[in-house]
Motif scaffolding. Structure first.
Motif, PDB file in Angstrom:
ATOM      1  N   GLN A   1      -7.067 -16.133  31.922  1.00 40.62           N
ATOM      2  CA  GLN A   1      -8.237 -15.408  31.010  1.00 40.62           C
ATOM      3  C   GLN A   1      -8.530 -14.207  31.697  1.00 40.62           C
ATOM      4  O   GLN A   1      -8.948 -13.204  31.299  1.00 40.62           O
ATOM      5  CB  GLN A   1      -9.481 -16.589  30.820  1.00 40.62           C
ATOM      6  N   VAL A   2      -8.905 -14.384  33.052  1.00 35.36           N
ATOM      7  CA  VAL A   2      -9.530 -13.049  33.793  1.00 35.36           C
ATOM      8  C   VAL A   2      -8.294 -11.930  33.723  1.00 35.36           C
ATOM      9  O   VAL A   2      -8.804 -10.755  33.339  1.00 35.36           O
ATOM     10  CB  VAL A   2      -9.463 -13.333  35.217  1.00 35.36           C
ATOM     11  N   GLU A   3      -6.939 -12.575  33.598  1.00 37.01           N
ATOM     12  CA  GLU A   3      -6.010 -11.185  33.597  1.00 37.01           C
ATOM     13  C   GLU A   3      -6.118 -10.662  32.224  1.00 37.01           C
ATOM     14  O   GLU A   3      -6.135  -9.463  31.764  1.00 37.01           O
ATOM     15  CB  GLU A   3      -4.656 -11.700  34.066  1.00 37.01           C
TER      16      GLU A   3
ATOM     17  N   ASP B   1     -19.550 -13.371  29.773  1.00 33.49           N
ATOM     18  CA  ASP B   1     -20.240 -12.398  29.405  1.00 33.49           C
ATOM     19  C   ASP B   1     -20.793 -11.324  30.370  1.00 33.49           C
ATOM     20  O   ASP B   1     -20.860 -10.111  30.168  1.00 33.49           O
ATOM     21  CB  ASP B   1     -21.772 -13.022  28.742  1.00 33.49           C
ATOM     22  N   PHE B   2     -20.940 -11.709  31.668  1.00 26.44           N
ATOM     23  CA  PHE B   2     -21.126 -10.727  32.687  1.00 26.44           C
ATOM     24  C   PHE B   2     -19.883 -10.646  33.507  1.00 26.44           C
ATOM     25  O   PHE B   2     -20.294  -9.760  34.730  1.00 26.44           O
ATOM     26  CB  PHE B   2     -22.304 -11.608  33.556  1.00 26.44           C
ATOM     27  N   TYR B   3     -18.938 -11.210  33.601  1.00 22.35           N
ATOM     28  CA  TYR B   3     -17.828 -10.907  34.575  1.00 22.35           C
ATOM     29  C   TYR B   3     -17.290  -9.570  34.795  1.00 22.35           C
ATOM     30  O   TYR B   3     -17.021  -9.218  35.594  1.00 22.35           O
ATOM     31  CB  TYR B   3     -16.717 -11.836  33.882  1.00 22.35           C
ATOM     32  N   GLY B   4     -16.924  -8.762  33.657  1.00 17.37           N
ATOM     33  CA  GLY B   4     -16.753  -7.455  33.888  1.00 17.37           C
ATOM     34  C   GLY B   4     -17.615  -6.472  34.562  1.00 17.37           C
ATOM     35  O   GLY B   4     -17.543  -5.712  35.516  1.00 17.37           O
ATOM     36  N   GLY B   5     -19.192  -6.906  34.279  1.00 18.24           N
ATOM     37  CA  GLY B   5     -20.126  -6.357  35.236  1.00 18.24           C
ATOM     38  C   GLY B   5     -19.854  -6.628  36.661  1.00 18.24           C
ATOM     39  O   GLY B   5     -20.105  -5.998  37.601  1.00 18.24           O
ATOM     40  N   TYR B   6     -19.639  -7.980  37.009  1.00 17.73           N
ATOM     41  CA  TYR B   6     -19.352  -8.342  38.335  1.00 17.73           C
ATOM     42  C   TYR B   6     -18.380  -7.398  38.791  1.00 17.73           C
ATOM     43  O   TYR B   6     -18.297  -7.059  40.146  1.00 17.73           O
ATOM     44  CB  TYR B   6     -19.012  -9.852  38.541  1.00 17.73           C
ATOM     45  N   ILE B   7     -17.153  -7.299  38.365  1.00 19.64           N
ATOM     46  CA  ILE B   7     -16.201  -6.715  38.670  1.00 19.64           C
ATOM     47  C   ILE B   7     -16.543  -4.965  38.956  1.00 19.64           C
ATOM     48  O   ILE B   7     -16.140  -4.531  40.163  1.00 19.64           O
ATOM     49  CB  ILE B   7     -14.928  -6.666  37.825  1.00 19.64           C
ATOM     50  N   ASP B   8     -16.975  -4.576  37.767  1.00 22.70           N
ATOM     51  CA  ASP B   8     -17.551  -3.125  38.073  1.00 22.70           C
ATOM     52  C   ASP B   8     -18.388  -3.049  39.284  1.00 22.70           C
ATOM     53  O   ASP B   8     -18.212  -2.098  40.051  1.00 22.70           O
ATOM     54  CB  ASP B   8     -18.079  -2.605  36.688  1.00 22.70           C
ATOM     55  N   ARG B   9     -19.092  -3.947  39.463  1.00 19.79           N
ATOM     56  CA  ARG B   9     -20.213  -3.955  40.652  1.00 19.79           C
ATOM     57  C   ARG B   9     -19.486  -3.829  41.933  1.00 19.79           C
ATOM     58  O   ARG B   9     -19.692  -3.020  42.977  1.00 19.79           O
ATOM     59  CB  ARG B   9     -21.326  -4.998  40.793  1.00 19.79           C
TER      60      ARG B   9
END
Length: 163
Positions: A66-68, A144-152
């Motif tokens: 899912q992450v990939e 919903d926030f996972y992309g934000g965690y990656i960007d941070r």
């Protein structure tokens, strides 16, 4: 108003689907490259002045898939991350051998142990010396926030590299 919003949403979904089909049809859908040499991956990132996003994964981990599929591949497709991070994955299944930071061939699971990675997926943001530059992302947190965690993590890692 609702009708206009529906047209906008369905049009956007259709456009994304068409783009995805075009990429698949053209055989250009990128994949997250699997690390064979951690030394080479950190060297490549260093040459480009980027942090290395290293995704620890396992073949039978549905959350890793899912992450990939939902985050890492879209990041590659977008092109927005080419100048921000080098993305690679490290399969830590039994029997997988990888070249470590010193050029020694070792089980990938041992490398995960050295980084205290005990669950997949775990994303690390590494510098040229293999040291962590930002807080890791462990598991599949709230999608919903996972992309934000990656960007941070990417932003923090790049800020540390610039110092």
């Amino acid at each position: 108003m609702v009708k206009q919003a529906f047209k906008f949403i369905t049009g956007g979904v259709l456009l994304l689907w068409l783009l995805g089909q075009a990429a698949v049809g053209a055989g250009t859908r990128p994949e997250v490259q699997e690390v064979q040499s951690l030394e080479q991956a950190t060297h490549e990132a260093a040459e480009r002045g980027l942090p290395l996003l290293l995704a620890f994964s396992s073949r039978h981990c549905t959350y890793c898939d899912q992450v990939e599929q939902n985050f890492l591949i879209p990041m590659l497709i977008s092109g927005d991350y080419e100048d921000r991070v080098l993305i690679r994955k490290l399969n830590i299944d039994a029997g997988v051998m990888v070249e470590d930071l010193h050029g020694e061939i070792r089980p990938a699971r041992r490398i995960a142990d050295e980084y205290d990675v005990d669950m997949t997926p775990t994303l690390l943001f590494l510098g040229p010396d293999g040291k962590e530059l930002a807080d890791r992302v462990v598991g599949l947190l709230t999608p919903d926030f996972y992309g934000g965690y990656i960007d941070r993590g990417i932003d923090t890692a790049n800020a540390v590299l610039q110092q």
